[in-house]
Design a protein around this motif. Structure first.
Motif, PDB file in Angstrom:
ATOM      1  N   TYR A   1      59.058  -9.283-101.204  1.00  0.00           N
ATOM      2  CA  TYR A   1      59.230  -8.053-100.412  1.00  0.00           C
ATOM      3  C   TYR A   1      58.346  -8.101 -99.163  1.00  0.00           C
ATOM      4  CZ  TYR A   1      58.585  -3.131 -99.129  1.00  0.00           C
ATOM      5  OH  TYR A   1      58.476  -1.946 -98.433  1.00  0.00           O
ATOM      6  N   TYR A   2      57.093  -8.492 -99.341  1.00  0.00           N
ATOM      7  CA  TYR A   2      56.179  -8.522 -98.202  1.00  0.00           C
ATOM      8  C   TYR A   2      56.490  -9.675 -97.251  1.00  0.00           C
ATOM      9  CZ  TYR A   2      53.412  -4.717-100.082  1.00  0.00           C
ATOM     10  OH  TYR A   2      53.000  -3.476-100.525  1.00  0.00           O
ATOM     11  N   LEU A   3      57.097 -10.749 -97.772  1.00  0.00           N
ATOM     12  CA  LEU A   3      57.527 -11.826 -96.873  1.00  0.00           C
ATOM     13  C   LEU A   3      58.642 -11.324 -95.961  1.00  0.00           C
ATOM     14  CD1 LEU A   3      57.369 -14.828 -96.038  1.00  0.00           C
ATOM     15  CD2 LEU A   3      59.138 -15.292 -97.738  1.00  0.00           C
ATOM     16  N   GLN A   4      59.580 -10.576 -96.532  1.00  0.00           N
ATOM     17  CA  GLN A   4      60.660 -10.011 -95.732  1.00  0.00           C
ATOM     18  C   GLN A   4      60.123  -9.067 -94.668  1.00  0.00           C
ATOM     19  OE1 GLN A   4      62.899  -8.345 -98.977  1.00  0.00           O
ATOM     20  NE2 GLN A   4      64.162 -10.175 -99.251  1.00  0.00           N
ATOM     21  N   LYS A   5      58.999  -8.404 -94.973  1.00  0.00           N
ATOM     22  CA  LYS A   5      58.360  -7.499 -94.017  1.00  0.00           C
ATOM     23  C   LYS A   5      57.431  -8.249 -93.062  1.00  0.00           C
ATOM     24  CE  LYS A   5      60.042  -3.663 -95.761  1.00  0.00           C
ATOM     25  NZ  LYS A   5      60.974  -2.803 -94.987  1.00  0.00           N
ATOM     26  N   ARG A   6      57.312  -9.583 -93.277  1.00  0.00           N
ATOM     27  CA  ARG A   6      56.421 -10.438 -92.481  1.00  0.00           C
ATOM     28  C   ARG A   6      54.968  -9.971 -92.553  1.00  0.00           C
ATOM     29  NH1 ARG A   6      60.338 -13.029 -93.089  1.00  0.00           N
ATOM     30  NH2 ARG A   6      61.621 -14.062 -91.514  1.00  0.00           N
ATOM     31  N   ASN A   7      54.611  -9.420 -93.720  1.00  0.00           N
ATOM     32  CA  ASN A   7      53.219  -9.046 -93.972  1.00  0.00           C
ATOM     33  C   ASN A   7      52.546 -10.259 -94.635  1.00  0.00           C
ATOM     34  OD1 ASN A   7      50.779  -7.990 -94.923  1.00  0.00           O
ATOM     35  ND2 ASN A   7      51.653  -5.964 -95.273  1.00  0.00           N
ATOM     36  N   HIS A   8      52.147 -11.215 -93.792  1.00  0.00           N
ATOM     37  CA  HIS A   8      51.755 -12.533 -94.272  1.00  0.00           C
ATOM     38  C   HIS A   8      50.511 -12.502 -95.171  1.00  0.00           C
ATOM     39  CE1 HIS A   8      54.784 -14.085 -91.620  1.00  0.00           C
ATOM     40  NE2 HIS A   8      54.209 -13.525 -90.572  1.00  0.00           N
ATOM     41  N   GLU A   9      49.557 -11.684 -94.817  1.00  0.00           N
ATOM     42  CA  GLU A   9      48.317 -11.626 -95.597  1.00  0.00           C
ATOM     43  C   GLU A   9      48.585 -11.149 -97.021  1.00  0.00           C
ATOM     44  OE1 GLU A   9      43.931  -9.436 -95.378  1.00  0.00           O
ATOM     45  OE2 GLU A   9      45.206  -9.503 -93.596  1.00  0.00           O
TER      46      GLU A   9
ATOM     47  N   LEU B   1      56.830 -18.952-106.354  1.00  0.00           N
ATOM     48  CA  LEU B   1      55.680 -18.516-105.554  1.00  0.00           C
ATOM     49  C   LEU B   1      55.272 -19.590-104.555  1.00  0.00           C
ATOM     50  CD1 LEU B   1      53.479 -16.732-108.261  1.00  0.00           C
ATOM     51  CD2 LEU B   1      55.029 -15.695-106.579  1.00  0.00           C
ATOM     52  N   ILE B   2      55.368 -20.861-104.944  1.00  0.00           N
ATOM     53  CA  ILE B   2      55.066 -21.953-104.016  1.00  0.00           C
ATOM     54  C   ILE B   2      56.041 -21.918-102.839  1.00  0.00           C
ATOM     55  CG2 ILE B   2      55.076 -24.470-103.767  1.00  0.00           C
ATOM     56  CD1 ILE B   2      54.056 -24.598-106.678  1.00  0.00           C
ATOM     57  N   SER B   3      57.298 -21.642-103.123  1.00  0.00           N
ATOM     58  CA  SER B   3      58.302 -21.536-102.058  1.00  0.00           C
ATOM     59  C   SER B   3      57.970 -20.393-101.103  1.00  0.00           C
ATOM     60  CB  SER B   3      59.687 -21.315-102.670  1.00  0.00           C
ATOM     61  OG  SER B   3      60.659 -21.164-101.662  1.00  0.00           O
ATOM     62  N   LEU B   4      57.528 -19.265-101.655  1.00  0.00           N
ATOM     63  CA  LEU B   4      57.154 -18.133-100.796  1.00  0.00           C
ATOM     64  C   LEU B   4      55.967 -18.490 -99.909  1.00  0.00           C
ATOM     65  CD1 LEU B   4      57.499 -14.989-103.108  1.00  0.00           C
ATOM     66  CD2 LEU B   4      59.103 -15.845-101.397  1.00  0.00           C
ATOM     67  N   LYS B   5      54.989 -19.228-100.453  1.00  0.00           N
ATOM     68  CA  LYS B   5      53.839 -19.635 -99.640  1.00  0.00           C
ATOM     69  C   LYS B   5      54.281 -20.579 -98.518  1.00  0.00           C
ATOM     70  CE  LYS B   5      49.665 -20.483-100.919  1.00  0.00           C
ATOM     71  NZ  LYS B   5      48.879 -19.384-100.341  1.00  0.00           N
ATOM     72  N   ALA B   6      55.170 -21.502 -98.847  1.00  0.00           N
ATOM     73  CA  ALA B   6      55.672 -22.437 -97.834  1.00  0.00           C
ATOM     74  C   ALA B   6      56.382 -21.680 -96.715  1.00  0.00           C
ATOM     75  CB  ALA B   6      56.621 -23.442 -98.483  1.00  0.00           C
ATOM     76  N   GLN B   7      57.255 -20.751 -97.100  1.00  0.00           N
ATOM     77  CA  GLN B   7      57.981 -19.964 -96.099  1.00  0.00           C
ATOM     78  C   GLN B   7      57.030 -19.075 -95.305  1.00  0.00           C
ATOM     79  OE1 GLN B   7      61.725 -18.090 -97.662  1.00  0.00           O
ATOM     80  NE2 GLN B   7      61.160 -19.201 -99.526  1.00  0.00           N
ATOM     81  N   ASN B   8      56.026 -18.546 -95.973  1.00  0.00           N
ATOM     82  CA  ASN B   8      55.059 -17.670 -95.304  1.00  0.00           C
ATOM     83  C   ASN B   8      54.326 -18.416 -94.189  1.00  0.00           C
ATOM     84  OD1 ASN B   8      53.860 -15.075 -95.117  1.00  0.00           O
ATOM     85  ND2 ASN B   8      52.047 -15.827 -96.176  1.00  0.00           N
ATOM     86  N   TYR B   9      53.902 -19.645 -94.476  1.00  0.00           N
ATOM     87  CA  TYR B   9      53.240 -20.446 -93.449  1.00  0.00           C
ATOM     88  C   TYR B   9      54.221 -20.827 -92.341  1.00  0.00           C
ATOM     89  CZ  TYR B   9      48.918 -20.935 -96.112  1.00  0.00           C
ATOM     90  OH  TYR B   9      47.732 -20.680 -96.754  1.00  0.00           O
ATOM     91  N   TYR B  10      55.461 -21.110 -92.739  1.00  0.00           N
ATOM     92  CA  TYR B  10      56.474 -21.496 -91.745  1.00  0.00           C
ATOM     93  C   TYR B  10      56.687 -20.372 -90.743  1.00  0.00           C
ATOM     94  CZ  TYR B  10      60.869 -23.132 -89.756  1.00  0.00           C
ATOM     95  OH  TYR B  10      61.845 -23.535 -88.878  1.00  0.00           O
ATOM     96  N   TRP B  11      56.817 -19.153 -91.237  1.00  0.00           N
ATOM     97  CA  TRP B  11      57.076 -18.029 -90.327  1.00  0.00           C
ATOM     98  C   TRP B  11      55.840 -17.654 -89.514  1.00  0.00           C
ATOM     99  CZ3 TRP B  11      61.754 -17.873 -89.287  1.00  0.00           C
ATOM    100  CH2 TRP B  11      62.750 -18.003 -90.250  1.00  0.00           C
ATOM    101  N   GLN B  12      54.683 -18.122 -89.939  1.00  0.00           N
ATOM    102  CA  GLN B  12      53.472 -17.925 -89.138  1.00  0.00           C
ATOM    103  C   GLN B  12      53.264 -19.070 -88.143  1.00  0.00           C
ATOM    104  OE1 GLN B  12      49.875 -16.152 -91.395  1.00  0.00           O
ATOM    105  NE2 GLN B  12      51.082 -17.090 -93.041  1.00  0.00           N
ATOM    106  N   HIS B  13      54.200 -20.021 -88.142  1.00  0.00           N
ATOM    107  CA  HIS B  13      54.119 -21.213 -87.277  1.00  0.00           C
ATOM    108  C   HIS B  13      52.937 -22.107 -87.635  1.00  0.00           C
ATOM    109  CE1 HIS B  13      57.163 -19.110 -85.022  1.00  0.00           C
ATOM    110  NE2 HIS B  13      56.333 -18.120 -84.759  1.00  0.00           N
ATOM    111  N   ASP B  14      52.456 -21.991 -88.862  1.00  0.00           N
ATOM    112  CA  ASP B  14      51.419 -22.898 -89.349  1.00  0.00           C
ATOM    113  C   ASP B  14      52.153 -24.028 -90.077  1.00  0.00           C
ATOM    114  OD1 ASP B  14      49.316 -24.244 -90.481  1.00  0.00           O
ATOM    115  OD2 ASP B  14      48.280 -22.455 -91.211  1.00  0.00           O
ATOM    116  N   TYR B  15      52.704 -24.938 -89.272  1.00  0.00           N
ATOM    117  CA  TYR B  15      53.609 -25.933 -89.823  1.00  0.00           C
ATOM    118  C   TYR B  15      52.892 -26.964 -90.692  1.00  0.00           C
ATOM    119  CZ  TYR B  15      56.698 -23.728 -86.482  1.00  0.00           C
ATOM    120  OH  TYR B  15      57.430 -22.801 -85.791  1.00  0.00           O
TER     121      TYR B  15
END
Length: 380
Positions: A158-166, A185-199
């Motif tokens: 839910y928070y990933l969809q809201k882009r609330n990365h922290e 959860l690992i997938s969510l962390k990967a996507q979270n970093y991706y959307w933060q441009h922390d490639y």
């Protein structure tokens, strides 16, 4: 006394017989012989005790309507049995009877609001009903059990969809404390970093998914894009080729692969993949044909490049850069100086206000100068 003994014997015999029926039915169920188990259960004298078992057997053979009927009969016979109600609610969810399931779970929450899974299951059906309070139920489940992996996933997603990365990291890390191999959860962390441009971090977590046996087009595509951001085109290509295996005829993926080969100076494969993509893509393709023209130019296939660039112009006649690239290619292809000059003069006529006309004028001037020198050499 004799009559009493006979009566006792008959009761004992009947009880033993019924116990045998139940044991046979249970054995058949355990061994996967569900239809015969149902038949045996229906021979048991106290049906109220076995309606739920009959329901489970019907679920096993995929007859959900009969399973629901038997759960309803079991609830009527055992109104205080919350486990049967819980299983009934789950089947209602499986059969997409979400409104009915929400009523069952709401009642269970009212009976025992300290049970985290009641809240979680209620959240699932509310989610299907597009009810915004679903997240409240997932949060209740987490508050009651901070190790509840499924509730944690729902909250983090839910928070990933809201882009609330922290907040995504907070919940994902909490879940991974107790289950480090939770791929969701690992997938969510990967996507979270991706959307933060922390490639760099995204790469680490996407690769962790692969290490755990998770393979998907999405994972390989995002890994490929992350490597591009670090100019590692070898790894980008490797992962995009893996993504292609999931959709071997995907034209967009083939085109991207072609551009990676181009960057890596593998012009033969660049031509192969871009050409294959262009056979399938159905959209304005001037940019793609320009890229093919570039690949062919690098291989000194000027005739084929000219054809590709003319196709780009047909796709989008107003694309002045396609016209200019064609002029550059024709200059190289033509031996006659006047023909070389004419392609640039034609460009200026088509695009009199182009920002690159200064460069075009310089090209014309240089060709004329070269022509003058060559003609002077012939006279000498």
């Amino acid at each position: 006394m004799i009559r009493l003994s006979i009566l006792f014997f008959l009761v004992f015999f009947k009880t033993e017989a019924q116990t045998s029926v139940l044991n046979v039915a249970d054995s058949l169920y355990i061994n996967g012989n569900y239809t015969k188990a149902i038949q045996q259960y229906k021979n048991y004298y106290n049906q109220g005790e076995v309606f739920d078992k009959i329901a489970k057997a019907y679920i096993a053979i995929g007859n959900y309507d009969e399973a629901l009927n038997n759960y309803e009969a079991s609830i009527e016979a055992n109104p205080e049995n919350t486990l049967i109600k819980y299983e009934y609610g789950k089947l209602l969810g499986v059969t997409k009877k979400y409104k009915e399931a929400s009523i069952v779970y709401t009642n269970l929450v009212n009976v025992d609001d300290k049970n985290p899974n009641y809240h979680y299951e209620l959240g699932l059906v509310l989610e299907q009903l597009k009810d915004s309070t679903a997240m409240n139920q997932f949060q209740f489940a987490y508050n009651l059990d901070e190790t509840h992996q499924k509730a944690i996933y729902k909250i983090a997603k839910y928070y990933l969809q809201k882009r609330n990365h922290e907040t995504v990291d907070k919940y994902a890390d909490k879940g991974l404390e107790t289950y480090p191999k939770n791929v969701e959860l690992i997938s969510l962390k990967a996507q979270n970093y991706y959307w933060q441009h922390d490639y760099r971090e995204a790469i680490k977590w996407f690769e962790k998914l692969i290490e755990l046996g998770e393979y998907s087009e999405f994972i390989y595509e995002k890994l490929s894009l992350s490597y591009v951001e670090h100019f590692n085109y070898e790894k980008a290509l490797e992962n995009r080729l893996m993504a292609l295996k999931f959709k071997p005829n995907d034209a967009s993926t083939k085109y991207v692969i072609g551009t990676y080969y181009l960057v890596l100076d593998d012009f033969e494969n660049a031509e192969k993949y871009i050409s294959q993509a262009l056979l399938v893509l159905d959209q304005p393709l001037d940019a793609e044909y320009m890229k093919l023209g570039t690949v062919l130019n690098r291989q000194k296939k000027y005739k084929e490049s000219i054809a590709a660039l003319k196709t780009a112009i047909d796709e989008n006649p107003s694309n002045e850069y396609a016209h200019f690239q064609l002029a550059l290619t024709l200059e190289t292809y033509y031996a006659d100086y006047d023909a070389k000059i004419k392609v640039y003069e034609d460009f200026k006529k088509k695009f009199p206000n182009s920002r690159i006309n200064g460069f075009v004028d310089d090209k014309i001037s240089r060709i004329k100068e070269e022509k003058f020198i060559k003609e002077g050499e012939k006279q000498d």
